[in-house]
Design an enzyme around this catalytic site. Structure first.
Site, mmCIF file in Angstrom:
data_model
loop_
_atom_site.group_PDB
_atom_site.id
_atom_site.type_symbol
_atom_site.label_atom_id
_atom_site.label_comp_id
_atom_site.label_asym_id
_atom_site.label_seq_id
_atom_site.Cartn_x
_atom_site.Cartn_y
_atom_site.Cartn_z
ATOM 1 N N GLN A 1 0.819 -1.210 0.000
ATOM 2 C CA GLN A 1 0.000 0.000 0.000
ATOM 3 C C GLN A 1 0.858 1.268 0.000
ATOM 4 O OE1 GLN A 1 -3.243 0.301 -0.503
ATOM 5 N NE2 GLN A 1 -3.312 -1.916 -0.789
ATOM 6 N N SER A 2 2.034 1.174 -0.586
ATOM 7 C CA SER A 2 2.962 2.302 -0.604
ATOM 8 C C SER A 2 2.442 3.468 -1.444
ATOM 9 C CB SER A 2 4.311 1.841 -1.168
ATOM 10 O OG SER A 2 5.143 2.940 -1.477
ATOM 11 N N ASN A 3 2.309 4.616 -0.811
ATOM 12 C CA ASN A 3 1.971 5.842 -1.532
ATOM 13 C C ASN A 3 3.112 6.254 -2.451
ATOM 14 O OD1 ASN A 3 -0.552 6.353 -0.049
ATOM 15 N ND2 ASN A 3 0.799 6.713 1.689
ATOM 16 N N CYS B 1 5.229 4.306 -3.992
ATOM 17 C CA CYS B 1 5.256 3.474 -5.196
ATOM 18 C C CYS B 1 4.155 3.893 -6.167
ATOM 19 C CB CYS B 1 5.122 2.004 -4.821
ATOM 20 S SG CYS B 1 6.624 1.331 -4.037
#
Length: 327
Positions: free
Chosen positions: A72-74, A76
């Protein structure tokens, strides 16, 4: 150096007075800096870093970008969007196992065209070298962006952000005594630290630790200090920075990275229902709770003007629906 960037975001982002919330904390006036509105694939603070990182990739003649993070990386999600705009191929190394169903930031990264590899326990780029060698063998020239975009190049985005903030405060004749924000990989904190020194902004930074895990064997503070010292030399800041110049508020991250507690859940609902602003469950909800706890218990001076720097990330809400939804 600060002019060499690739235009990706909508700046300046607005500063908003939280009028309803300030009524509940009468000793303070609470403002918010809306970096959730930077515009890059639903916005977020990483856009500022990526303007410098993508420019560096293009200047080096690269055709591919590699970076890493949680599913859930913002960072990325915004990196893939930036690559789409710049015409670069993007490879993501994401922690954990591939889920049966993509949602939140993971779904958006997929839609935006990322080449995704799932890397188990390695969510901070531990496997990037392997992927870079493989891509090189296939004829690709890769630019590696570290976890969170947190190096000196990325941090320059927040040096610029301090200049932006200072100009906005001057226009409205406003002072900010404290700036609260989430600090995880450390690039934003390093950039703000450099920017405050470079542009002589009279404020106190209050970074809230989000992730207890070290980054490649170093604490957040050590990582930040390394970037700050290199940045001071680059930006001609005549100051000898030490670890004492790198504050970090701990104690709000006991649940662990990515684990939603009742604290985060309560402020996510509070800000949404009192001000119509969405936080994300991992970073901003944790940091916002920490700020309100500081105000509630007068951990900072009364009468202060307080700014919360909203770093975005609301797409992650959809990954946590079972925990967030009230029954």
């Amino acid at each position: 150096m600060l002019h060499h960037r690739y235009n990706l975001g909508f700046f300046p982002t607005p500063i908003q007075l939280l009028q309803n919330l300030s009524k509940h904390y009468t000793d303070y006036k609470i403002y918010i800096k809306r970096d959730d509105l930077t515009g890059l694939a639903s916005g977020g603070n990483k856009t500022r870093k990526l303007e410098y990182l993508i420019q560096a990739a293009l200047q080096k003649g690269c055709d591919t970008v590699i970076t890493a993070g949680a599913q859930q990386s913002n960072h990325c999600r915004q990196t893939v969007a930036a690559c789409a705009q710049a015409g670069l191929e993007c490879h993501l190394l994401l922690g954990g196992k591939e889920p049966e169903k993509y949602d939140g930031n993971l779904l958006l990264s997929h839609i935006l065209g990322a080449h995704i590899r799932f890397t188990g326990n390695n969510r901070k780029g531990e496997d990037i070298d392997v992927v870079e060698k493989r891509l090189k063998a296939s004829g690709k020239k890769s630019y590696v962006i570290p976890y969170g975009g947190s190096n000196l190049t990325g941090a320059l985005g927040f040096v610029t952000a301090v200049k932006e903030l200072k100009d906005q405060l001057k226009q409205t004749d406003t002072t900010i005594d404290y700036i609260f924000f989430a600090s995880s990989s450390g690039g934003m904190q390093a950039g703000l630290t450099l920017g405050v020194a470079k542009f002589d902004l009279k404020t106190t930074l209050v970074p809230i630790r989000i992730d207890k895990e070290e980054n490649n064997g170093r604490s957040i503070q050590e990582s930040v200090l390394t970037i700050v010292r290199s940045g001071a030399e680059l930006l001609d800041i005549d100051r000898d920075f030490t670890l004492s110049d790198i504050p970090l508020i701990t104690g709000y991250d006991e649940a662990g990275y990515g684990h939603l507690s009742e604290d985060e859940k309560s402020v996510l609902y509070k800000l949404a229902q009192q001000e119509g602003i969405l936080l994300d469950p991992v970073y901003t909800a944790r940091a916002f709770y920490a700020m309100l706890d500081h105000l509630k218990h007068n951990k900072i001076k009364k009468g202060a003007n307080v700014l919360f720097w909203h770093t975005g990330g609301f797409p992650a809400i959809f990954e946590y629906v079972d925990q967030i939804q009230l029954r």
